[in-house]
Design a protein around this motif. Structure first.
Motif, PDB file in Angstrom:
ATOM      1  N   LYS A   4      -0.002  -8.817 -16.273  1.00 48.87           N
ATOM      2  CA  LYS A   4       0.750  -7.224 -16.274  1.00 48.87           C
ATOM      3  C   LYS A   4       0.573  -7.014 -14.693  1.00 48.87           C
ATOM      4  O   LYS A   4       0.647  -5.965 -14.149  1.00 48.87           O
ATOM      5  N   VAL A   5      -0.687  -7.489 -14.428  1.00 46.94           N
ATOM      6  CA  VAL A   5      -0.995  -6.667 -12.665  1.00 46.94           C
ATOM      7  C   VAL A   5      -0.919  -7.150 -11.861  1.00 46.94           C
ATOM      8  O   VAL A   5       0.113  -6.257 -10.430  1.00 46.94           O
ATOM      9  N   PHE A   6      -1.195  -8.851 -11.478  1.00 45.58           N
ATOM     10  CA  PHE A   6      -0.198  -9.330 -10.221  1.00 45.58           C
ATOM     11  C   PHE A   6       0.151 -10.746 -10.927  1.00 45.58           C
ATOM     12  O   PHE A   6      -0.658 -11.818 -11.505  1.00 45.58           O
ATOM     13  N   THR A  38      -7.868  -8.095 -14.625  1.00 46.52           N
ATOM     14  CA  THR A  38      -7.016  -9.451 -13.936  1.00 46.52           C
ATOM     15  C   THR A  38      -8.255  -9.840 -13.543  1.00 46.52           C
ATOM     16  O   THR A  38      -7.658 -11.138 -12.951  1.00 46.52           O
ATOM     17  N   ASP A  39      -9.583  -9.030 -13.288  1.00 44.57           N
ATOM     18  CA  ASP A  39     -10.542 -10.355 -11.929  1.00 44.57           C
ATOM     19  C   ASP A  39     -10.740 -11.251 -13.010  1.00 44.57           C
ATOM     20  O   ASP A  39     -11.725 -11.836 -12.896  1.00 44.57           O
ATOM     21  N   LEU A  40     -11.101 -11.217 -14.566  1.00 42.02           N
ATOM     22  CA  LEU A  40     -11.158 -12.002 -14.860  1.00 42.02           C
ATOM     23  C   LEU A  40     -10.461 -12.895 -16.043  1.00 42.02           C
ATOM     24  O   LEU A  40     -10.981 -14.062 -16.081  1.00 42.02           O
ATOM     25  N   ILE A  49       0.807  -1.598  -0.182  1.00 37.58           N
ATOM     26  CA  ILE A  49       0.114  -0.401  -0.506  1.00 37.58           C
ATOM     27  C   ILE A  49       1.247   1.562  -0.107  1.00 37.58           C
ATOM     28  O   ILE A  49       0.294   2.118   0.819  1.00 37.58           O
ATOM     29  N   ASP A  50       1.871   0.992  -0.624  1.00 34.80           N
ATOM     30  CA  ASP A  50       2.855   2.337  -0.830  1.00 34.80           C
ATOM     31  C   ASP A  50       2.197   3.670  -1.235  1.00 34.80           C
ATOM     32  O   ASP A  50       2.819   4.357  -1.219  1.00 34.80           O
ATOM     33  N   LEU A  51       1.513   3.128  -2.619  1.00 29.64           N
ATOM     34  CA  LEU A  51       0.943   4.166  -3.251  1.00 29.64           C
ATOM     35  C   LEU A  51      -0.005   5.439  -2.286  1.00 29.64           C
ATOM     36  O   LEU A  51      -0.075   6.190  -2.366  1.00 29.64           O
ATOM     37  N   HIS A  52      -1.139   4.670  -1.421  1.00 29.18           N
ATOM     38  CA  HIS A  52      -1.886   4.726  -0.439  1.00 29.18           C
ATOM     39  C   HIS A  52      -0.825   5.805   0.222  1.00 29.18           C
ATOM     40  O   HIS A  52      -1.017   7.066   0.107  1.00 29.18           O
ATOM     41  N   LEU A  56     -10.908 -15.902  -4.704  1.00 29.40           N
ATOM     42  CA  LEU A  56     -12.094 -15.078  -5.640  1.00 29.40           C
ATOM     43  C   LEU A  56     -12.395 -15.249  -6.728  1.00 29.40           C
ATOM     44  O   LEU A  56     -13.241 -16.289  -6.919  1.00 29.40           O
ATOM     45  N   ARG A  57     -12.117 -15.258  -7.755  1.00 33.27           N
ATOM     46  CA  ARG A  57     -11.547 -15.637  -9.051  1.00 33.27           C
ATOM     47  C   ARG A  57     -11.244 -16.767  -9.456  1.00 33.27           C
ATOM     48  O   ARG A  57     -12.016 -17.493 -10.178  1.00 33.27           O
ATOM     49  N   ALA A  58     -10.024 -17.136  -8.829  1.00 33.94           N
ATOM     50  CA  ALA A  58      -9.997 -18.652  -8.833  1.00 33.94           C
ATOM     51  C   ALA A  58     -10.999 -19.406  -8.120  1.00 33.94           C
ATOM     52  O   ALA A  58     -11.224 -20.933  -9.415  1.00 33.94           O
ATOM     53  N   SER A 111      -1.479   1.744 -12.117  1.00 37.46           N
ATOM     54  CA  SER A 111      -2.407   3.089 -11.038  1.00 37.46           C
ATOM     55  C   SER A 111      -3.131   1.807 -10.697  1.00 37.46           C
ATOM     56  O   SER A 111      -3.638   1.091 -10.633  1.00 37.46           O
ATOM     57  N   SER A 112      -3.280   2.852  -9.175  1.00 42.16           N
ATOM     58  CA  SER A 112      -3.840   1.431  -7.937  1.00 42.16           C
ATOM     59  C   SER A 112      -4.790   1.992  -7.941  1.00 42.16           C
ATOM     60  O   SER A 112      -5.516   3.387  -8.014  1.00 42.16           O
ATOM     61  N   VAL A 113      -5.252   1.297  -8.271  1.00 40.15           N
ATOM     62  CA  VAL A 113      -7.505   1.761  -8.148  1.00 40.15           C
ATOM     63  C   VAL A 113      -7.933   2.066  -6.986  1.00 40.15           C
ATOM     64  O   VAL A 113      -8.062   3.211  -6.468  1.00 40.15           O
ATOM     65  N   LEU A 114      -7.567   1.720  -5.763  1.00 35.83           N
ATOM     66  CA  LEU A 114      -7.813   1.473  -4.370  1.00 35.83           C
ATOM     67  C   LEU A 114      -7.466   2.695  -3.830  1.00 35.83           C
ATOM     68  O   LEU A 114      -7.585   4.001  -2.813  1.00 35.83           O
ATOM     69  N   ALA A 115      -5.783   2.612  -4.044  1.00 41.29           N
ATOM     70  CA  ALA A 115      -4.904   4.355  -3.404  1.00 41.29           C
ATOM     71  C   ALA A 115      -5.707   5.526  -4.910  1.00 41.29           C
ATOM     72  O   ALA A 115      -5.754   6.046  -4.597  1.00 41.29           O
TER      73      ALA A 115
END
Ligand code: EPZ
Length: 421
Positions: free
Chosen positions: A328-330, A306-308, A123-126, A372-374, A164-168
């Motif tokens: 490329k995301v995770f 990535t969630d798909l 969470i370094d960006l947050h 979750l997605r797996a 870019s970070s979504v939650l940040a």
């Protein structure tokens, strides 16, 4: 712990309605802490991550009432500003409470979210963003401790090594709404869930410009008011049902799809040689005898989500040819590969790339959910595998899919939830 028992080979037929977006719900629930009064949120999915979020808010003294997908939040009684480890460790998404706590209440003691099976979750960006706004944030005993007076607007760059970070972006945008002066977020996330959060904040009285682009400008105000708001449908859930329909050679209407939220997914399916009709907010699939292998790279929105990735891997496991998925995301988000191979898939890994050789059939087996997605990917495989598939530890799946087995059963799937001794 519960497991699913699935008898594969049934065609899915009929219509299914997509629930509200889990990933819009979490930051929008957090944003209610910024308001002077009550908020009423509609289309909130009744999933475990939302229930966990409600528990955290209640532990802070925030009153809530959740019935029939409508959630009322009254922050006036808030008297604690900590998010305990036992909650944060099970749900990384709770990190989006940080922005409102620091900005509205000037304090937060927040357990560092641990890593999870899809990779380390820094969470370094947050922290970098909140510090740029003047928050005094330190790490103590595995917690982030923050104290600050009124934040000061600034320019914040939120591009990380993986985009870019979504939650940040959510945290900094929420924090900036009450900061003094103007904040510019550069390399902001463009996800639809960020746009939905911005819409909610603007209805509360925030001054936000550019949401949905990589450059968001926020002019701080003194106060925000509680509002009534309905959140967007869940694009990941919607695409999961589209894949279930094609995998089982069925014909399904998926209601509650926002086409511009799923363009990259529709583009991949087009490349695979299959098409579907989109009428208003409904996607109608038409069973296809087969589909071609395609190469996919996961990217921040509007790229392929990535969630798909896991669910689409199941789909490509049955394609004609060899597909390559580059994550490329995770880059480590491949825990589902081993379990899919147990079901007869032929997938190998090369760093952040998965090479998927299409096979003609999958055969049922006992597999274990891990994320979750797996978990959704394994259920999709079980729907098409010959014979019986058991997916254990489906509490992972309950985090983000509302009434999953009920919706699938209504479409003709043979799936039941049993308690695993
Ligand atoms: C959100 O997580 C989603 N969760 C995730 O969905 C989704 O996979 C992810 O965005 C990417 O789209 C929620 O919205 C609740 P990130 P988030 O910060 O915001 C790195 C699901 O299945 N990074 O956009 O936590 C990070 O390691 C979940 O519904 C940093 O380096 O993800 C990753 O590689 C899983 N430093 C990349 O950025 C930071 O400070 C994107 O992560 C933050 C992130």
């Amino acid at each position: 712990m519960d497991k699913f028992i699935i008898e594969g080979g049934r065609k899915l037929e009929g219509e299914v309605t997509v629930s509200g977006s889990k990933n819009a719900a979490l930051p929008i629930i957090s944003s209610c802490l910024l308001a002077e009064g009550k908020s009423l949120l509609h289309n909130i999915p009744d999933v475990k991550d939302v229930q966990t979020m409600i528990k955290i808010l209640n532990s802070m003294g925030v009153k809530t009432s959740f019935r029939k997908n409508t959630l009322e939040i009254d922050p006036s009684g808030i008297n604690r500003f900590t998010a305990p480890y036992e909650f944060v460790s099970t749900m990384r998404g709770s990190v989006c409470l940080l922005g409102p706590l620091v900005s509205k209440y000037g304090k937060a003691v927040f357990s560092m979210p641990g890593g999870c099976v899809i990779g380390s979750r820094p969470i370094d960006l947050h922290i970098k963003g909140l510090r740029k706004l003047g928050a005094d944030i330190n790490q103590q005993d595995g917690n982030i401790v923050s104290s600050s007076g009124r934040l000061e607007g600034s320019t914040v760059f939120l591009g990380g090594n993986f985009g870019s970070s979504v939650l940040a972006t959510a945290n900094i945008m929420m924090a900036a709404t009450l900061a003094k002066g103007e904040t510019c977020i550069e390399s902001a996330a463009c996800e639809p869930e960020i746009v939905d959060l911005a819409r909610m904040l603007k209805k509360m009285g925030a001054k936000i410009y550019g949401e949905g682009s990589h450059f968001i400008r926020i002019e701080g105000v003194r106060k925000l008011k509680g509002v009534e708001y309905g959140i967007i449908p869940d694009r990941i859930e919607a695409c999961t049902y589209v894949l279930a329909a094609f995998l089982t050679r069925g014909n399904v209407g998926i209601r509650g799809v926002v086409p511009e939220h799923v363009f990259s997914f529709l583009d991949v399916l087009g490349d695979a040689g299959i098409s579907m009709d989109i009428k208003n907010d409904t996607v109608w699939t038409r069973s296809a005898p087969g589909w071609k292998a395609v190469d996919i790279t996961t990217l921040p929105f509007p790229g392929f989500p990535t969630d798909l990735q896991a669910q689409t891997m199941t789909f490509l496991a049955m394609a004609d040819g060899v597909s390559v998925i580059t994550e490329k995301v995770f880059p480590e988000r491949f825990i589902h590969v081993g379990e899919l191979n147990r079901l007869g898939a032929s997938i190998s890994l090369d760093g952040a790339r998965a090479i998927i050789k299409g096979v003609d059939r999958l055969s049922g087996a006992r597999v274990m959910a891990s994320d979750l997605r797996a978990s959704a990917a394994l259920v999709l495989a079980g729907l098409v595998a010959e014979g019986r598939t058991e997916v254990s530890r489906i509490y992972h799946l309950d985090r983000g899919y509302e009434r999953f087995e009920g919706k699938l059963r209504n479409l003709g799937a043979v799936i039941e939830r049993v308690n695993e001794k």
